[in-house]
Design an enzyme around this catalytic site. Sequence first.
Site, short mmCIF file in Angstrom:
data_model
loop_
_atom_site.label_atom_id
_atom_site.label_comp_id
_atom_site.label_asym_id
_atom_site.label_seq_id
_atom_site.Cartn_x
_atom_site.Cartn_y
_atom_site.Cartn_z
N ARG A 82 -11.42 15.62 7.70
CA ARG A 82 -12.18 15.97 6.49
C ARG A 82 -13.63 16.31 6.85
O ARG A 82 -14.22 15.63 7.67
CB ARG A 82 -12.16 14.80 5.50
CG ARG A 82 -10.79 14.60 4.86
CD ARG A 82 -10.78 13.38 3.96
NE ARG A 82 -9.98 12.31 4.52
CZ ARG A 82 -10.03 11.05 4.11
NH1 ARG A 82 -10.85 10.70 3.14
NH2 ARG A 82 -9.26 10.14 4.67
N ARG A 141 -2.49 -1.93 -3.62
CA ARG A 141 -3.70 -1.12 -3.44
C ARG A 141 -3.57 0.10 -4.35
O ARG A 141 -2.58 0.83 -4.27
CB ARG A 141 -3.82 -0.67 -1.99
CG ARG A 141 -4.96 0.27 -1.77
CD ARG A 141 -5.11 0.63 -0.31
NE ARG A 141 -6.23 1.53 -0.17
CZ ARG A 141 -6.13 2.74 0.41
NH1 ARG A 141 -5.00 3.16 0.89
NH2 ARG A 141 -7.20 3.49 0.51
N GLU A 173 -7.70 -5.03 5.45
CA GLU A 173 -7.58 -4.68 4.04
C GLU A 173 -6.47 -5.47 3.36
O GLU A 173 -6.58 -5.83 2.19
CB GLU A 173 -7.38 -3.17 3.88
CG GLU A 173 -8.67 -2.43 4.24
CD GLU A 173 -8.65 -0.96 3.95
OE1 GLU A 173 -8.73 -0.59 2.78
OE2 GLU A 173 -8.54 -0.17 4.91
N HIS A 206 -12.79 3.06 -0.07
CA HIS A 206 -12.81 2.02 0.98
C HIS A 206 -13.50 0.75 0.47
O HIS A 206 -14.01 -0.05 1.26
CB HIS A 206 -13.58 2.47 2.25
CG HIS A 206 -12.96 3.63 2.98
ND1 HIS A 206 -13.73 4.58 3.60
CD2 HIS A 206 -11.68 3.99 3.19
CE1 HIS A 206 -12.94 5.48 4.17
NE2 HIS A 206 -11.69 5.14 3.92
N ASN A 219 0.87 -1.17 0.00
CA ASN A 219 0.00 0.00 0.00
C ASN A 219 0.91 1.22 0.00
O ASN A 219 1.42 1.63 1.04
CB ASN A 219 -0.90 -0.04 1.25
CG ASN A 219 -1.86 1.13 1.29
OD1 ASN A 219 -1.79 2.04 0.47
ND2 ASN A 219 -2.76 1.09 2.26
#
Length: 400
Positions: A244, A94, A387, A183, A7
């Site tokens: 965010r 990823r 993940e 996601h 990743n």
Amino acid sequence: MKILVINSGSSSIKFQLLDMNDESILATGLVERIGEPQGVLKCVFTPGADDEKEVEEKRIVTDHRAGMHMIVECLGSDSDVISDYTDIAAVGHRVVHGGEDFQQPTIITDEMMEVVKKNIPLAPLHNPANIDGIRVAQELFPTASQVAVFDTAFHQTIPAYAYHYALPYNLYEQQHIRRYGFHGTSHKFVASECARLIGKPLNKINLITIHLGNGCSMAAIKNGESVDTTLGMTPLEGLVMGTRSGDVDPAIHAFLVRNCNMSIGDIDNLLNKESGLKGLCGLNDMRDIHAAIEAGDKRAELALEVQTYRNRKYIGAFMAVLGRVDGIVFTAGIGENDPIVRQKSLEGLGCFGIELDPVVNNQRVKEPVRLSAEKSKVQIWGIPTNEELAIAREVKSVLE
Ligand code: AMP
């Protein structure tokens, strides 16, 4: 079959080496602060096993190439983990944005890399770092298959009426402005885990999956497919996140330009890095927010209320999208660990057949746990996301 999952972010590379014969983790770690004066590699070999071993190495990591070299050196230093690099059958990468081009994990070829490059304007910070990671892995593991797993892919089943913004149509045609969602690997992973736990085939189950970490998103899943999600063209829309904003009135942008002397760059930074929980109370880690509330901090209390109210509002919206809901799943850092956020996000939903068991809910979820009361019509689950394992499973299925 050994699969290395990479990743590659803007200033870090996370990695995990898995033995997919039994899905065990052989090594996991990260290289951080790439391009900064002092970089660091941290790696744990066979985590949780009797012979678990931790390695930490500090040195300047000039770029992603240097970072990947450090990872390879580190993995090679334990001959029980890999005797030779040809041991690694595949590298799973990823990739944040697949645009409309990738619905599935995809074997990396020169042609598909051109398409990933074409999508850089959609994710200008993430896709270039992902591409760097792929290029270096191709050089370092020339015998391994390289597979890209896209964060957006799972949401490619969202229907047009849900992914279109009500903007002039040519902005969609020419600039590809639409909602994509992110996601996806996490939502897909917990959805299939939940279907297995509830005992229904994935293609017959309706779920609301709620990923609450530093980034937050919710997905409406109908018959195993994503039909709506809260993140949009970029990972900014929807729920309130660590830094965010999630949803805001789009006219605020023009207001800030006219009245606060802000540039587009300032506003981008404000909405992505200075807003969300941090904007409301100065703290972006939910553990710190609870500690501040204990100490009487009213703004921290407000931040918790704003986030959990937004969660509740979207749960209601996605119930309307789905009609029948079989399960609600909480996952990621906050979703797995925070009983208060789960409880407040579901407050008052008893009339819709959604009821937590307050005793069972009062825990940090380390493995899948059913959190709903016996009488709850909708099952509520806490399911840890994974993940890296999800990416490795996707890679394995592509190769098979
Ligand atoms: P993630 O992005 O999934 O790694 O989640 C990171 C976030 O999870 C952190 O910023 C915290 O807000 C939250 N988190 C982690 N551990 C806990 C905990 N024990 N209680 C509440 N929140 C937590």
